[in-house]
Design a protein around this motif. Sequence first.
Motif, mmCIF file in Angstrom:
data_model
loop_
_atom_site.group_PDB
_atom_site.id
_atom_site.type_symbol
_atom_site.label_atom_id
_atom_site.label_comp_id
_atom_site.label_asym_id
_atom_site.label_seq_id
_atom_site.Cartn_x
_atom_site.Cartn_y
_atom_site.Cartn_z
ATOM 1 N N TYR A 73 0.820 -1.211 0.000
ATOM 2 C CA TYR A 73 0.000 0.000 0.000
ATOM 3 C C TYR A 73 0.857 1.266 0.000
ATOM 4 O O TYR A 73 1.948 1.299 0.564
ATOM 5 C CB TYR A 73 -0.918 0.010 1.220
ATOM 6 N N ASN A 74 0.302 2.300 -0.638
ATOM 7 C CA ASN A 74 0.910 3.636 -0.614
ATOM 8 C C ASN A 74 2.358 3.647 -1.088
ATOM 9 O O ASN A 74 3.180 4.419 -0.611
ATOM 10 C CB ASN A 74 0.817 4.229 0.798
ATOM 11 N N ARG A 75 2.656 2.751 -2.008
ATOM 12 C CA ARG A 75 3.979 2.740 -2.630
ATOM 13 C C ARG A 75 3.793 2.691 -4.141
ATOM 14 O O ARG A 75 2.765 2.230 -4.662
ATOM 15 C CB ARG A 75 4.799 1.532 -2.165
ATOM 16 N N THR A 76 4.775 3.150 -4.851
ATOM 17 C CA THR A 76 4.679 3.183 -6.303
ATOM 18 C C THR A 76 6.079 3.154 -6.902
ATOM 19 O O THR A 76 7.083 3.065 -6.185
ATOM 20 C CB THR A 76 3.920 4.441 -6.767
ATOM 21 N N LEU A 77 6.140 3.241 -8.222
ATOM 22 C CA LEU A 77 7.406 3.321 -8.943
ATOM 23 C C LEU A 77 7.515 4.695 -9.585
ATOM 24 O O LEU A 77 6.618 5.119 -10.314
ATOM 25 C CB LEU A 77 7.485 2.234 -10.019
ATOM 26 N N LYS A 78 8.602 5.353 -9.312
ATOM 27 C CA LYS A 78 8.834 6.704 -9.846
ATOM 28 C C LYS A 78 9.792 6.614 -11.033
ATOM 29 O O LYS A 78 10.846 5.975 -10.944
ATOM 30 C CB LYS A 78 9.439 7.601 -8.764
ATOM 31 N N TYR A 79 9.407 7.241 -12.119
ATOM 32 C CA TYR A 79 10.254 7.261 -13.310
ATOM 33 C C TYR A 79 11.426 8.214 -13.096
ATOM 34 O O TYR A 79 11.246 9.357 -12.693
ATOM 35 C CB TYR A 79 9.427 7.692 -14.518
ATOM 36 N N ILE A 80 12.647 7.713 -13.358
ATOM 37 C CA ILE A 80 13.870 8.514 -13.189
ATOM 38 C C ILE A 80 14.458 8.786 -14.569
ATOM 39 O O ILE A 80 15.178 7.955 -15.138
ATOM 40 C CB ILE A 80 14.903 7.780 -12.304
ATOM 41 N N ALA A 81 14.132 9.935 -15.108
ATOM 42 C CA ALA A 81 14.570 10.259 -16.469
ATOM 43 C C ALA A 81 16.084 10.398 -16.557
ATOM 44 O O ALA A 81 16.699 9.996 -17.554
ATOM 45 C CB ALA A 81 13.896 11.547 -16.933
ATOM 46 N N ALA A 82 16.683 10.959 -15.507
ATOM 47 C CA ALA A 82 18.118 11.264 -15.547
ATOM 48 C C ALA A 82 18.973 10.018 -15.719
ATOM 49 O O ALA A 82 20.022 10.056 -16.358
ATOM 50 C CB ALA A 82 18.523 12.005 -14.276
ATOM 51 N N GLY A 83 18.564 8.896 -15.150
ATOM 52 C CA GLY A 83 19.374 7.679 -15.246
ATOM 53 C C GLY A 83 19.024 6.800 -16.420
ATOM 54 O O GLY A 83 19.673 5.786 -16.660
ATOM 55 N N SER A 84 17.984 7.170 -17.172
ATOM 56 C CA SER A 84 17.514 6.328 -18.272
ATOM 57 C C SER A 84 18.347 6.546 -19.527
ATOM 58 O O SER A 84 19.022 7.563 -19.681
ATOM 59 C CB SER A 84 16.043 6.629 -18.561
#
Length: 658
Positions: A73-84
Amino acid sequence: MENNKIPQGINNIVGDNLKALAQLFPSAVKDGMLDVEALKEELGKIEEVDSEKYELTWSGKQSAKKISQEDVYNRTLKYIAAGSKNPLETENLYIEGDNLEVLKLLRQNYYGSIKMIYIDPPYNTGNDFVYNDKFAMDKKESDVAEGVADEDGNPLQKNEKSKNKYHANWLNMMYPRLKIAKNLLTDDGVVFISIDDYEVDNLKKVCDEVFGQENNISTLIWDLGTGTTAGHFTRGHEYVLCYSRNKNMLPNFKNYNKGEYIRHGALKKISVKNPAVEIIFPKGFRFEGENATFTGEIGGSEKTYILSDEMQFINGKLVKDTTLKAGFAMKNQVENFIKGHEVFDSKGQRVTDFYFNSSGVLFYEKEKTIINPRSVLSNLATTKKGTDELKLLMGNNFFDFPKYSQMIKFFIQIISQGDNDIILDFFSGSATTAHAVMQLNAEDGGNRKFIMVQFPEITDEKSEAYNAGYKNICEIGKERIRRAGEKIKLEIEQNNEQLKLDEPPKKVPDIGFKVFRTTDTNIKWNIIENSVQQSVLEYANDCDRMDFVFGAKDIDVVYEIMLRQKDVPLSDTLEILDDIGERTYLYASSYLVCLETEITTELLEKIAALAPLPIKFVFRDSAFKDDIDLKDYSFRHLKALVERNSGEKKQTYTVEFI
C-alpha cells in the motif's frame, strides 16, 4: 576475516549444551534451536500423528506465505529520467528497490507475461545480506530502533551462521519472492536459479512446493572451471535449478550442436619439426571471446600447431593475417571455408562456422544439428570469465563473482525465440542478464526485452567501486548496461561497414532502458481522514494539493495509475495531448489520463472525438467540482463510445476516477 576478539562473556552454557546435543542427535537441533519433539523421538517416544505429511517447514513459513499474498500500500514506482537511456525508444526496464516490493507492484501489469526468469540470489554462505520485508513500517526510525534497517533505512541484515534461524531467515526471504515470480511467468515460462551447496536442498524443496514437483525440469550442474578447496574435495561446481510454470505447455529444449573439436589442443610450448600443413587465417576470422593474443606453439596429444606470428583478436576478430602451421585433419575444409566455399564434415553435414575459443582451440559448427542441452554445463562459463568480462567493460572488477553473460545467454537461447519475450532478473547485481539479452538480440535479430530489479545496496566506502563513483550496486549495473550496449552497437556498425554489396546490414538492438525507483505514493487516495473535513475546505481552491502529495509530477501520477491496470507494460509510450489540454496524457495509445483541474463539456467532446478511441479514461473527481450531472454524463457518454467501438471485446471498466 574471522572475529578474533576476546569474548565479553565467560560461559555460554546453553550454547555449549546445544552443540553437544547436536553431536548426539543432529535432528533435534534445527537452525540453532532445540526441537523438543524431535529429541523425544530420538529417545524413543514417537507418537503417531494422523495429519503427518511430507513437506519442508521452518520457523516463519506461515508468515512468509502471508507476506506473499499481502498487497503493498501507498507505494509506487517513480520514473527517473536522468538515469535512463533512450527512454523514448526503449522497451527495457531497470528498477531500483526491494525486489519483493517491486514484484508486488508489477504483479498486476505483468501477470503471466514473463517468458524467462533468471536469478542469482544470495547463497546464504554466512556473509550474505537478506531482506527483512517489513513494508508495514511507516517510519524509518522504528526500523532502525528494532535493528531491522541501517541508518539509511536499508532493510537488510547480515545472515550469519552463528544466528538462530540461519536457514529459516533465508527461506523466509526467498519463499514470497518465488511465489510471486511464478505468477509472473507465462504458461510456458521457465525460471533458472543459481545456487550452491549451502541451500540447494532447501531451495529445491521450496521450488517443488511453489512450482510443483511435476514442473521441475532439471537440476543443472554448472562446472565452474576452477575449484575452491574446502573440506575433503575441491568444490568445482554450483547448481542451477530449472522449473517451469506448466511443464505440459513447455516444448523440449533444443540447441544447435555447437563447438565440436577439429582437433584437441591447448596453448603449450612444444617444439615440432616438419609441420604437416600450413593455413593462413585472414584478418577478421572469428574468436568466441572479446580480446585475446595467442603466441608461441600450440600442442595436443597427437598433433602440434605452430603460430608463425602472433595471433591477436580485438572485439572478437583477428587483427591481421596469421599463418598457422599444423597437422590437423580438416585442412581442406578450413581452407575452403576461408575462401567462401561450401564445406561439409566427414559425416556429410554442412559446416556453418569455424572459430577459435579462449584456449586457442579451433571449433566448427554444423548446420541444423539439433540436440537437447546437457544437464552438465561444462565449457560454458566460469567465474573467471564473468570477472574478466565485467573488468573489460568497466575497467575494473567492481562486483564479486559476477555471472558470465554467455551462460545466461545460453538459457535465454533455449527458452526464447526472440519474439518480444520478456526476461526478468530480480537479483540483477551487475546486470549480466541485461547484457545477455542485448547480446543475443544482436546475434539473432531478436526483440527480447529485459526487466532488471536490484536493491540499491550501498558499496563499501573502502571499495574500488565506491572510489570510482559507484555509491551503490545499482550504479554499477546501469553503467554496465550502458557500456555493454554501446560496445554491441559499435561492433554492429563496424561489421556493417564491411558488408558485401548484396548483404543486408544488421540491426542495432534495443540497448536503452527506463529507470524506475520505488517510492511513496503520489496520490492522496483518501483525502478525508478521521472524519476531519477541514482539509477539504482548506484545499477547495487547490485541486493539486487535495489530490496529490506535495511535489508530485504528472508523469509520476500517470505511471502510478498504470500500475493498477492489467497487461500494460511500463515500457509503453506516453504522450501529451496538447490539442486537448496541457495535462491530458495518452498512455500506450489506449489509456487516457486527464489530470486537468477542470472538466468542461468542450473538453469532453474533444476527448470523444479521438481516433482511435482509447479503451479507458481516467479523470480526477475534484475536476468536476460539484457538477454531478456532468460527471454522470461523462461516464455514460464515454462508456457508450468505447463499447460501440470494442465490438465483441467489450471493456468492463472504461471510465475511472481518482
